[in-house]
Design a protein around this motif. Structure first.
Motif: not given
Lengths: 219, 254
Positions: B48, B50, B76, B79-80, B84, B103-104, B107-110, B152
């Motif tokens: 992942s 990290l 990025l 990870r999408r 995890f 949130e993800g 914010v991340a996937r619009h 999540r």
């Protein structure tokens, strides 16, 4: 305490309070707001390890934490004009106070960011977010809650420190009290009174801090 | 679907992973076992990103990357496509259960808020946490937090979910509810890579077991074979030890 002094205290109270509201309060509010912005940027470039800017941030914090604020006021107001940079008294005070606040508060914010467990950042990454997204949405809100009490401290400190601006002709509360004291020959009562007015301001802020802390906790 | 090849990772000169390779097919539920310090968690964290592997290649979701050199954007994007689940849950402390899931997505996937909320609802339903959607993490038990964390992790419709000792931080009486959620995910065909000490889960829910020790894969096979007839001496030792630890329990003793 006789009637004359009582009347004098009554009259001067308003005379001191007025520049307090017109000078001390705006000076504090403007300087502190600017200071917070400077502090946030200064903290972030260090935490995010931005090459070049990080060293610059350390240098800035080093200078402003390591020299007396009074000296800084003199350098900016009396010194800089000699090299062609002329600032009025009020803006000069704002420059010094906000840079000073910025230096101290940046350390508070930096420590608060570092106190947020690494797992929060990792969870942000694993939710597909970038460093900046996680910083803004997850880390900073938590850090700000931690930083709130020490930042309130800085604000209260700044209210009192604005009295130093009397040295560069800003007619804030202390300079006004000084003038009344020398006119009336009552330094004891006048300086006690101005001290009392500072105390009122700071007490109000303390209550505001407690109230806001409770609101933050509820989440 | 996920291929990891020859991952090497050193911490302070100490080799933690010495060339681990792993092949995961769609729908696989693989448990990774091993003594502590064997490198199993590090393997998941390298997959992942990290942790940055010192070297290794990975093929996942149709892209091939160098695990050491992969750029920010590649990381990025990869990870999408995965989820995890952490040992210590790591729910966003300043967000409610629902917001932790959305949130993800937002914010991340619009995604727009409504679509994200719908996905979050179905994910939270799946882990039995919908009723608690407005609770903050500190108001939830460890088991509940971990279930939200699983919601999540699956919210982004990942192709694989990595579980890093998901029950190790839990009080014993809370382990069951988390394992139950994981078992139901496995039944639904989720591809899962699970580092765990839960032998029961390994036996019952996994279709493949991997034993890692000293940075190497020592043995891998189907759970029926691994637990009943381990091929290597190291695996026998490991299972014996576990058997002794949970007397009459879930190990390989019987």
């Amino acid at each position: 305490m006789n009637d004359r002094i009582l009347n004098l205290l009554k009259d001067s109270f308003v005379q001191i309070l007025l520049p307090g509201l017109e000078m001390t309060v705006p000076l504090t509010v403007i300087s502190f707001s600017l200071g917070l912005v400077i502090a946030l940027v200064t903290a972030l470039v260090q935490v995010a390890n931005v090459k070049g800017l990080k060293e610059l941030a350390r240098f800035y914090v080093w200078i402003f934490r390591g020299t007396p604020m009074l000296v800084q006021l003199y350098v900016v107001f009396y010194g800089l004009p000699k090299v062609g940079l002329i600032l009025e008294a009020f803006p000069a005070a704002v420059v010094v106070f906000s840079l000073n606040t910025g230096a101290y508060a940046s350390e508070t914010i930096r420590a608060a960011i570092l106190s947020v467990p690494v797992g929060q950042m990792e969870a942000g990454y694993c939710s597909g977010m970038t460093y900046m997204q996680t910083m803004r949405r997850i880390i900073l809100p938590q850090a700000m809650r931690t930083a709130f009490p020490p930042l309130s401290n800085s604000l209260i400190g700044l209210v009192k420190d604005t009295s130093l601006a009397s040295n560069i002709t800003v007619t804030e509360m202390f300079l006004t009290a000084q003038r009344i004291a020398s006119r009336t020959y009552e330094p004891f009562w006048m300086y006690l009174e101005v001290g009392f007015i500072y105390l009122i301001f700071c007490t109000a802020l303390t209550y505001l801090q407690r109230w806001l802390e409770k609101k933050l906790e509820r989440k | 679907m996920l291929d990891v090849e020859k991952v090497h990772k050193k911490f302070d000169g100490q080799e933690v992973l010495s060339g681990v390779s792993l092949h995961v097919d769609k729908g696989d539920v693989i448990t990774i076992l091993g003594p502590s310090g064997s490198g199993k968690t590090t393997l998941l964290r390298c997959i992942s990103f990290l942790e940055r592997a010192d070297s290794g290649r990975m093929e996942f979701a149709g892209t091939q990357v160098d695990m050491h050199r992969a750029g920010k954007k590649q990381v990025l994007a990869l990870r999408r496509r995965m989820g995890f689940v952490f040992q210590s849950y790591n729910l966003f402390a300043n967000k409610t259960a629902l917001k932790n899931v959305t949130e993800g997505l937002i914010v991340a996937r619009h995604m727009d808020k409504k679509a994200a909320a719908e996905i979050a609802e179905s994910c939270l339903q799946r882990v039995g946490m919908w009723e608690k959607r407005n609770s903050y993490p500190h108001q939830l038990s460890g088991g509940q937090q971990q279930r939200v964390a699983i919601a999540r992790a699956i919210a982004g419709d990942p192709e694989v979910v990595l579980f890093d000792e998901p029950t190790s931080a839990l009080d014993p009486e809370l382990v069951g509810e988390v394992l139950q959620v994981m078992r139901s995910l496995a039944r639904d065909g989720m591809t899962m890579l699970v580092v765990t000490h839960e032998m029961r889960f390994a036996r019952q829910a996994a279709n493949k077991v991997i034993l890692i020790d000293g940075g190497h894969i020592v043995e891998e096979g189907r759970p029926q074979e691994f637990f009943v007839r381990p091929r290597t001496e190291r695996a026998r030792q490991f299972l014996d030890l576990l058997g002794r630890e949970n007397e009459g329990g879930t190990g390989a003793a019987q």
